[in-house]
Design an enzyme around this catalytic site. Structure first.
Site, PDB file in Angstrom:
ATOM      1  N   TYR B 170       5.205 -28.741  -3.616  1.00  0.00           N
ATOM      2  CA  TYR B 170       6.531 -28.860  -3.761  1.00  0.00           C
ATOM      3  C   TYR B 170       6.961 -28.596  -5.232  1.00  0.00           C
ATOM      4  O   TYR B 170       6.067 -28.581  -5.930  1.00  0.00           O
ATOM      5  CB  TYR B 170       7.224 -30.183  -3.174  1.00  0.00           C
ATOM      6  CG  TYR B 170       7.052 -30.133  -1.702  1.00  0.00           C
ATOM      7  CD1 TYR B 170       7.594 -29.408  -0.720  1.00  0.00           C
ATOM      8  CD2 TYR B 170       6.047 -31.261  -0.901  1.00  0.00           C
ATOM      9  CE1 TYR B 170       7.736 -29.461   0.433  1.00  0.00           C
ATOM     10  CE2 TYR B 170       6.080 -31.431   0.332  1.00  0.00           C
ATOM     11  CZ  TYR B 170       6.872 -30.211   1.160  1.00  0.00           C
ATOM     12  OH  TYR B 170       6.746 -30.465   2.508  1.00  0.00           O
ATOM     13  N   HIS B 256       0.928 -26.883   0.642  1.00  0.00           N
ATOM     14  CA  HIS B 256       0.794 -26.532   2.053  1.00  0.00           C
ATOM     15  C   HIS B 256       0.398 -24.939   2.159  1.00  0.00           C
ATOM     16  O   HIS B 256       0.224 -24.520   3.389  1.00  0.00           O
ATOM     17  CB  HIS B 256       2.323 -26.590   2.301  1.00  0.00           C
ATOM     18  CG  HIS B 256       2.823 -28.045   2.796  1.00  0.00           C
ATOM     19  ND1 HIS B 256       2.159 -28.982   3.338  1.00  0.00           N
ATOM     20  CD2 HIS B 256       3.931 -28.657   2.186  1.00  0.00           C
ATOM     21  CE1 HIS B 256       2.597 -30.090   3.131  1.00  0.00           C
ATOM     22  NE2 HIS B 256       3.774 -29.928   2.822  1.00  0.00           N
ATOM     23  N   ARG B 561      -5.315 -11.002  28.769  1.00  0.00           N
ATOM     24  CA  ARG B 561      -4.833  -9.730  29.206  1.00  0.00           C
ATOM     25  C   ARG B 561      -3.356  -9.251  28.752  1.00  0.00           C
ATOM     26  O   ARG B 561      -3.220  -8.094  28.678  1.00  0.00           O
ATOM     27  CB  ARG B 561      -4.383  -9.979  30.744  1.00  0.00           C
ATOM     28  CG  ARG B 561      -5.577 -10.003  31.628  1.00  0.00           C
ATOM     29  CD  ARG B 561      -5.318 -10.208  33.175  1.00  0.00           C
ATOM     30  NE  ARG B 561      -4.660 -11.310  33.482  1.00  0.00           N
ATOM     31  CZ  ARG B 561      -4.107 -11.971  34.611  1.00  0.00           C
ATOM     32  NH1 ARG B 561      -4.336 -10.916  35.783  1.00  0.00           N
ATOM     33  NH2 ARG B 561      -3.443 -12.870  34.776  1.00  0.00           N
TER      34      ARG B 561
END
Lengths: 55, 622
Positions: B170, B256, B561
């Protein structure tokens, strides 16, 4: 995966309250998070409860 | 009197003006309640329950000092007196339980997910689409004042102190590291300049708030990013932060944006405590170790080994608000242990949902399902099936005061938990099973194993029935494969009931498919630190080394799929770990697959429009 819920039909019409949870209710996107939460929800859905401050 | 089991954990310690009754801090966790309607009431209840559960000191989720520092639009702030008044609900509730609480001041910097974000340099974070505006010199000074004002308001709100968030990448962290700070003024250049920003914040908060106010500083001791802080810089900063007036230093591990797991289940318990230990002796104030502590034994060992003075646990308090009280009163077997999955806490936050807990869905919803609730008219209740849903239903129903019997067809409780615990890195599910087993005994649930109960029996003997009979794996086939002995179910694989060959196709790439692939290929991994390139010697900047190679003796193919990225639906905070791990082990993924046939050891399929074939020994069903 598919639901394993034979007892649901067998209990249909019997004089007993039935709640189906977890994979037996819905196998799609099942994970432990939903399973455990549905167990908790079912418990609190069962009957009237009150907060007992003496506990 | 010393606690017999955990003498150091329950040895009081002085932190600033506070005497803490034990060494456990409830670490900062954003819950999302901070921004919810009525969230302050819910938060007050949430924290009060944890204070009553024995947390010596609670740290709130991150609260921004100003609008620019908010983590997202509408994020929680402590900027005006009205905010302080709103927070009084929390501090009064915690103090009412005899607890202590600090507010974390967090400025997101370039991680703030909105267009008003700011940073030391106009460099976009790899995990954010918003490029920050570079703070001017006046902007830096204004931001420091915002931190100080926020701390003063926290004091007005009744908090016992603040934690200054200086880690995890931060704003403060961004000032410290050259990779994010290329300034040439008094806030950039040499390290003495880059660390001026946090030092000024701590110094001015101390000056403004006086001595009887705890200042905890969360220091990034291991950035885990290229060109992060060196260990010498970490020591320099710790000493300066202590001199500036901090009372306690908490450990921060990994930005982070780091591509190294720091809190996920696969991180060994207490693994990163070697970092805090290395700082011991460099400062005189208490140090806090953190990351993947989730039981009292690991905490006690770390304290006994002199790794740190206190232990911070965050998610374990979501899983069990009473983790400390249970440890203290010889009931550690009743602890609902955090399994480090992130599925309902951090993953919820990233989806802008309220954080809760996979093993404790009551977390953050304490008012919806109060612990002290009791049934008005106790009933006879049958729970059929003892997987996660059935176990949860059984203990919660019994807790409410009903007479509960649990019916299980196999010889053990646990259902799918018994498979999950076999996956490498998911061994914590053993703890979940231990918790449920303990609670079944404590709450006097009558357990019937190897018991098939009929609808007639249920309707005669019980007032209510909860059916948790689970799932059965879907069958899968392709022409030519039946009767060839190559098609096996995943339960047989995970239970080691069969010997699996060296070339395997896994049909279905959901969570179970990934788990099975992990199970079949984990044989060649090195230690956790080696596999992820963590420098335990702390000699390289940021604590990063070249990761060790991962190999597998098996050739594994994972099929889905649907089109799109294989594993895209895995959890936001842990999915990348699984994808990276399998990729490095050589697991090949296939999407948009249509199966055609199996013949002579070959599986024929199309991937998109492209015809393909691979030689396999075994194919697993979903």
């Amino acid at each position: 995966m598919e639901e394993r819920n034979e007892l649901v039909e067998a209990l249909n019409g019997k004089d007993v309250e039935v709640h189906t949870i977890g994979g037996a209710l819905n196998s799609r996107g099942l994970d432990a998070q939903r399973a455990i939460r549905e167990g908790l929800e079912a418990a609190y859905r069962l009957a009237p409860w009150k907060v007992n401050q003496e506990c | 009197m010393k606690n017999e089991n955990y003498p150091i954990l329950f040895d009081p310690i002085r932190v600033g003006h506070l005497t803490l009754p034990n060494r456990v801090i409830m670490g900062s966790m954003h819950t999302g309640l901070e921004e919810s309607k009525g969230g302050m009431h819910a938060l007050a209840q949430f924290y009060a329950e944890r204070a009553a559960g024995g947390a010596a000191l609670i740290v709130t989720g991150g609260i921004a000092p100003n609008r620019e520092g908010m983590l997202g639009p509408g994020g929680a702030r402590m900027q005006r007196k009205k905010h302080a008044h709103e927070h009084r609900l929390i501090t009064e509730a915690v103090h009412g339980e005899g607890g202590r609480i600090c507010m974390q001041i967090l400025h997101g910097g370039r991680y703030s997910y909105h267009p008003f974000n700011v940073a030391p340099a106009a460099k976009k974070a790899p995990i954010n689409r918003f490029k920050p505006r570079k703070l001017s010199n006046r902007g830096v000074l204004r931001t420091i004042r915002a931190f100080v004002r926020s701390a003063k308001l926290a004091q007005l709100a009744g908090y016992d102190g603040v934690e200054v968030m200086g880690s995890e990448g931060y704003l403060i962290n961004q000032f410290l590291v050259e990779a994010t700070n290329n300034r040439s003024d008094q806030w950039g250049g040499p390290y003495e300049n880059r660390m001026r920003f946090p030092i000024e914040i701590v110094r001015q908060i101390r000056e403004a708030c006086g001595a009887d106010f705890v200042i905890m500083y969360r220091l990034s001791m291991l950035d885990l990013i290229p060109n992060g802080s060196s260990w010498e810089e970490v020591i320099l900063l710790a000493k300066a932060i202590e001199s500036a007036g901090a009372n306690v230093i908490n450990t921060g591990i990994g930005w982070h944006e780091a591509r190294v797991p720091t809190i996920a289940t696969l991180v060994p318990r207490g693994h990163f405590s070697f970092v805090t230990e290395k700082l011991k002796g460099s400062v005189d104030i208490p140090l806090v170790a953190t990351n993947r502590f989730n039981n009292p034994e690991t905490c006690e060992k770390a304290l006994r080994d002199g790794v740190a003075d206190l232990i911070s646990m965050a998610r374990p308090f979501l899983a069990d608000p009473e983790i400390v009280k249970k440890s203290e009163t010889n009931r550690s077997h009743e602890i609902n242990t955090c399994i480090g999955c992130n599925q309902a806490c951090l993953d919820h936050i990233f989806k802008r949902k309220v954080a809760t807990c996979l093993v404790n869905p009551r977390a953050s919803h304490e008012a919806t399902w109060p612990l002290l609730a009791r049934a008005v008219n106790p009933r006879r209740v049958a729970v059929v099936g003892s997987g996660p849903a059935g176990l949860s239903a059984a203990i919660e129903t019994a807790r409410l005061g009903h007479r509960v019997e649990l019916f299980e067809e196999s010889d053990a409780i646990g259902g799918q938990f018994n498979l999950a615990k076999r996956i490498p890195g998911k061994e914590e599910f053993h703890e979940t099973l231990r918790y449920f087993q303990s609670m079944l005994v404590k709450l006097q649930v009558k357990v019937h194993l190897n018991h098939h109960i009929t609808a007639d029996d249920l309707s005669i003997r019980f007032d209510s029935v909860i059916l948790a009979t689970g799932i059965r794996p879907r069958s899968w086939s392709t022409p030519g494969i039946e009767g060839q002995g190559v098609l096996v179910g995943y339960t047989a694989v995970l239970k080691n009931e069969i010997t699996i060959g060296s070339r395997v196709a896994i049909i279905g790439a959901g969570g179970i498919g990934f788990d099975v692939a992990d199970f079949l290929t984990h044989d060649g991994d090195a230690s956790f630190s080696n596999a992820w390139g963590i420098d335990q010697g702390l000699t390289s900047r940021g604590g990063l080394l070249q990761p060790g190679t991962r190999t597998s003796k098996r050739e594994v193919h994972l099929f889905q799929r649907s089109s799109g990225k294989v594993g895209a639906r895995l959890g936001k905070t842990t999915g990348w770990i699984h994808r990276k791990t399998l990729k490095e082990r050589g697991v090949q993924t296939h999407s948009d697959v249509k199966y055609q046939k199996w013949a002579d050891g070959w599986l024929y399929f199309t991937e998109g429009d492209l015809p393909q074939k691979i030689q396999i020994d075994h194919g697993g069903t979903k």
